[in-house]
Every structure is written in C-alpha cells, then in structure tokens.
Design an enzyme around this catalytic site. Structure first.
Site, PDB file in Angstrom:
ATOM      1  N   SER A 386      27.758  35.304  48.539  1.00 42.40           N
ATOM      2  CA  SER A 386      27.415  36.707  48.295  1.00 42.40           C
ATOM      3  C   SER A 386      28.236  37.544  49.268  1.00 42.40           C
ATOM      4  CB  SER A 386      25.919  36.966  48.483  1.00 42.40           C
ATOM      5  OG  SER A 386      25.602  38.317  48.235  1.00 42.40           O
ATOM      6  N   ARG A 387      29.166  38.335  48.723  1.00 41.33           N
ATOM      7  CA  ARG A 387      30.155  39.000  49.579  1.00 41.33           C
ATOM      8  C   ARG A 387      29.626  40.281  50.218  1.00 41.33           C
ATOM      9  NH1 ARG A 387      32.893  37.353  44.898  1.00 41.33           N
ATOM     10  NH2 ARG A 387      34.272  35.583  45.272  1.00 41.33           N
ATOM     11  N   VAL A 388      28.786  41.010  49.520  1.00 40.27           N
ATOM     12  CA  VAL A 388      28.307  42.283  50.044  1.00 40.27           C
ATOM     13  C   VAL A 388      26.801  42.302  50.249  1.00 40.27           C
ATOM     14  CG1 VAL A 388      30.205  43.545  48.989  1.00 40.27           C
ATOM     15  CG2 VAL A 388      28.078  43.272  47.726  1.00 40.27           C
TER      16      VAL A 388
END
Length: 540
Positions: A386-388
C-alpha cells in the site's frame, strides 16, 4: 446523474444533420403518445451480425453517443437503445444494448429530439437520489421505481483536476486485521485486490462494505459478467448483515450483451461520483475488471480493430486509467476505488494485471496456496503493498505494523525452509512458534469484521507479547473473549468509546506501566489491568 463516457478519447462531433449518399432519411409517424418525442430522422439497417447493426447512411451522432432501435409497427418490446461505435459517410456501426435475437434488419435507427428540436444523443441515466441506495440496478437505472424529482445530467464529464484534489489523509477501516495493520487503505485511494480464482477476492470487498455500518460511507458494488446466482447471494448477504440500506448494486450478468458488461463500471462510477460531489464519502468496488477487459476485447474484435498483446485493443490501458483515476480525495468528499483482478496461475505479470497495478496505489495479492491451507484471508505479505495508505494510518497502529510485518515475513521465510531441514535450533523454534500464533491471530473468517478500537487493543496485546501465553489453537477463542470483555469493561467504568478511540489512536507509543500517562489522559490504568488479567492469569 452524470454517466462518464468510455469514449472520451474519441471526442464526439457536434450533432448536425448530414445528408446521406445512399438513402434519404424518412420521417417517423406519430402513432402513439409514448413515441411522440421520437419524431426525427430514421435510418434503415443494412446488416446485422453478433449484436452489431450497420445502417444505410450516416447517423448524425458522434462516437459513444446513444441512438434507438424502433420497430416500424411500434412493438414496445422491440424498442431498445444502442451505442455508436464507428461512423463514415456511407454507414454507421451501432452496438445494440439488448439481446442479439432482438436485433433484426427490419428495425429503424432513430435519434431522440428535445422540445427545442435539438438532437438528444447523450447517454443519460435517470435516478432519484433519495431512492438510490438499497437497490439492485442495471446500467440504465432500472429498478429505481420512483422517478419524481429525479436527477438527470449528461455526459461526457471531464475528470477533476489536480487543483480540486488533496492528499489522502483519512483511513478507510476495512474490518480486516491484516489489511488495516499491514496494508492500510486511505479514503480516496485506489487499492487493487488481485489473485487467482476462488481465493476470497470478493469476500474482502464485501467485508469492507460491511464494516461501514456505523459510518456515513455510501457504497457501490459493480458486478461485471457474474452469474445471477452470485448476484443473488450478494444481495442476501447485504440484507442479512443490514448493509443494503447504504449500498447500491450495479449488475451486468454473464448472460447480458457484452456492451452492457462494458458500460457497467462507468455507470457505477457515475453513481459514486454523486455522493463525493455532494460532500460525502463513497466506496466503489469493480468485480471484476478482468471480465470487463474481456468484454471490451470481444467488442473490439467484432469491430475488426487491430489486436495487440493478448488480442486486447491498444486503448484498453486508457479506458481503465480514465475509470480509476476518478477516485481521489477532494475538497468536497472522497471516492475510494477497489478494483478486482483475476489472475491465472499466480501470474501477476500478465497484460491486464500489470496495467491495473501501474494505475492503482497498491495491491492486495491473495495466494491460492495460503487459501488451500486454510489461512484466511490468504494475503501474501511479500507481494502486497500500500503506497499511500500509511499516510492515513493511525500513528500507534503504524508504529506496531512495522514490527508485526517483520515478524510475519520472517515466519513465512522460515516456514518455507522447514521442508529442507529436519532439525532447527532453539531460537528458530521459538520464532516458528510465535509466528504460528501470529498467523492464527491474523486469520479472520468471512463477515467477521473487527472494529478499529478492537484492532488497536488486540495489536497492543500482541505487541507486548501476550500471544506467547496462548496456545496456537486457542488464539481465536482468546480474541473473541478479549473483545467481549474489553467492551464490557469500558461500559462498566463508563468510559466513552469514542473518546477512548480517538485518544488511543493518536498516541505514538505505548507504556503499559506508566500510571501518570494514563491519569494525564483521564483513564484508569486499563493497560496494566489487561496485563494482570490476561497474561498472568492465562495458562502457560
């Protein structure tokens, strides 16, 4: 309601009357009041094949615009819409938005006219906002039985620019411990759910919707090319869990024409954009976009478009990007997208999965091996990211998630090495025992959502080593007993759950023995009480 156009890159021309070469248009005869508004140009059909009609003469409608097929004898069942896919000076190719057997060469193609005489070729869906939730609709809004004071808007609608967007800062609680802790999702994020067939992809999406009971989130579930029995199960699940009053189901079944399957996600996105523009939060699930890609590939091959990789047309990436990039956190509200992709043999490097991965802000990969071993949800920690979402996660949960992710990753690596070694040292054996308990702790059955404050307490116990006093086969019993006990304890001491939830979630660290810290926060020494009761009192 705005229905976004999937053909926005092929900008439709202005609606003007054009003279045809082969056949002059005929005037329709007004015979019934239901067809009074349909007085306009009519074109005969030259050829019909696989749900596609080729007209004699050029229909004055741009690409992606809406036209209607009319029966010359005015049979109501043979009146249905169609969408323009290609046009030249001599003919127009139209996809019928109905079953193929209804399309014959004796029908006429016409365009609706408004009261001022202008052509009405925009795709419009007519629904009432107050009766939108709690229903199962098709792409035209059928099923919404009340039409008074309905909302009508036209397409195409341009996407919101960067000036109207803000960064993701609020969390979306899915109710699934492994996702909320290790791979958090923020409001306005695009998180991909990917995995093989029958690995629990739809279950994660449904559980996310079920966990929004006590929030003001409006949920849209788009079912693409699924069986009618599967759609009925979804409706029964939402009604049983009391989640249908804030959910709308858009379905285009496997028996429907491919054009309806192709337009279904755009209809759902248009409905979700209504709530985000009105100042609320909306969640949309696309189940799944791999079948949507197959439907568009079938349409493109029927139109004799040049195939690309895996026979998909060259603009398939653009279609998905324009659909998913509408999600985001805006000043007025938020739109969160959860697309679902089905893989074949764990192949995440295929054409469609790589496209969606590059568009979204992260993915949750479900492993068929974990699913067959009974590890539910079957989330592969190594391939998921999950990047953000970590920016929107509560600080205390983010502090613990790093340690928990390190322990579960270490356990997965050691577990794979057990088949190559007969004996292990004592340190490795302790890591395996704790990893087995932690794996059981993260397991969660279907529809068993866990609230955020319960997750905070449970992860705090794990972080302080409470699992080493619990047997691996008793972890689930320990979780159930502790959650029920903690809720009774808070109510018994008249502690506000909301106040406790907010103060506890904004804490950066944990100190179970610091009484001054607890007194400064206005609580009893809750943490020490939990340790004395559960850690010292549990059988070793």
């Amino acid at each position: 309601m705005i229905l976004l156009s999937p053909f926005f890159h092929l900008m439709p021309q202005k609606d003007k009357k054009k003279k045809t070469v082969q056949q002059s248009p005929k005037k329709l005869v007004k015979k019934k009041s239901s067809l009074k508004k349909m007085s306009g140009l009519a074109f005969s059909i030259k050829k019909v094949e696989d749900g596609i009609a080729v007209t004699r003469g050029s229909v004055p409608a741009g690409l992606g615009k809406l036209v209607y097929f009319l029966d010359p004898y005015q049979v109501p069942t043979r009146t249905f819409p169609g969408i323009v896919m290609a046009s030249d000076k001599k003919s127009t190719i139209i996809f019928a938005l109905a079953q193929n057997y209804l399309l014959t060469t004796d029908l006429l193609v016409t365009i609706l006219r408004s009261f001022n005489g202008s052509l009405k070729t925009d795709f419009v869906i007519d629904v009432q906002i107050s009766r939108l939730l709690g229903q199962s609709l098709d792409i035209f809004g059928n099923g919404n039985f009340i039409k008074k004071n309905s909302l009508k808007k036209l397409l195409p609608k341009p996407q919101n620019g960067i000036a109207k967007r803000v960064s993701v800062w609020r969390p979306l609680i899915t109710g699934i411990k492994v996702i909320d802790c290790l791979f958090p999702i923020g409001l306005g994020q695009r998180q991909l759910i990917i995995g093989d067939r029958y690995t629990g992809k739809t279950t994660i999406a449904v559980d996310t919707i079920l966990s929004q009971r006590k929030t003001k989130m409006k949920c849209i579930f788009v079912s693409i090319a699924q069986k009618q029995s599967a759609v009925n199960k979804l409706i029964s699940t939402f009604k049983k869990e009391q989640a249908f009053h804030y959910t709308t189901l858009i379905s285009a079944n496997a028996s429907d024409p491919v054009a309806l399957q192709f337009l279904a996600p755009y209809t759902g996105c248009s409905l979700a954009e209504i709530f985000s523009t009105l100042g609320g939060d909306s969640l949309i699930v696309y189940d799944d976009l791999s079948k949507h890609s197959v439907a568009y590939r079938q349409m493109a091959l029927l139109l004799r478009k040049s195939p690309g990789r895996d026979a998909f047309p060259s603009d398939i990436f653009y279609l998905h990007s324009t659909l998913l990039e509408r999600a985001g956190q805006y000043f007025s509200g938020s739109l969160t997208a959860l697309p679902v992709i089905e893989t074949l043999g764990r192949d995440v490097s295929a054409f469609i999965p790589t496209n969606i991965i590059s568009i979204t802000d992260g993915q949750i990969f479900l492993d068929s091996g974990y699913f067959n071993r009974g590890i539910l949800p079957a989330v592969n920690v190594s391939l998921s990211v999950s990047r953000v979402g970590s920016k929107s996660q509560y600080p205390c949960l983010g502090y613990m998630s790093k340690w928990i992710k390190m322990k579960i990753t270490e356990f997965r690596g050691l577990e794979s090495l057990l088949s190559f070694a007969d004996d292990v040292d004592n340190l490795t054996a302790l890591k395996l025992k704790f990893g087995l308990r932690l794996s059981e702790f993260l397991c969660q059955m279907k529809s068993e959502v866990c609230s955020c404050y319960d997750q905070l307490l449970l992860f705090a116990l794990v972080f302080k080593g409470a699992l080493k006093f619990v047997a691996a086969n008793k972890v689930s019993m320990f979780i159930d007993f502790f959650v029920s006990w903690s809720n009774e304890f808070l109510l018994r001491h008249e502690i506000s759950l909301k106040q406790y939830y907010v103060s506890f979630s904004n804490t950066w660290y944990f100190n179970f023995g610091d009484k001054k810290f607890m007194e400064r926060k206005g609580f009893v020494n809750f943490y020490c009480y939990i340790l004395n009761l559960f850690i010292k009192g549990l059988p070793k």
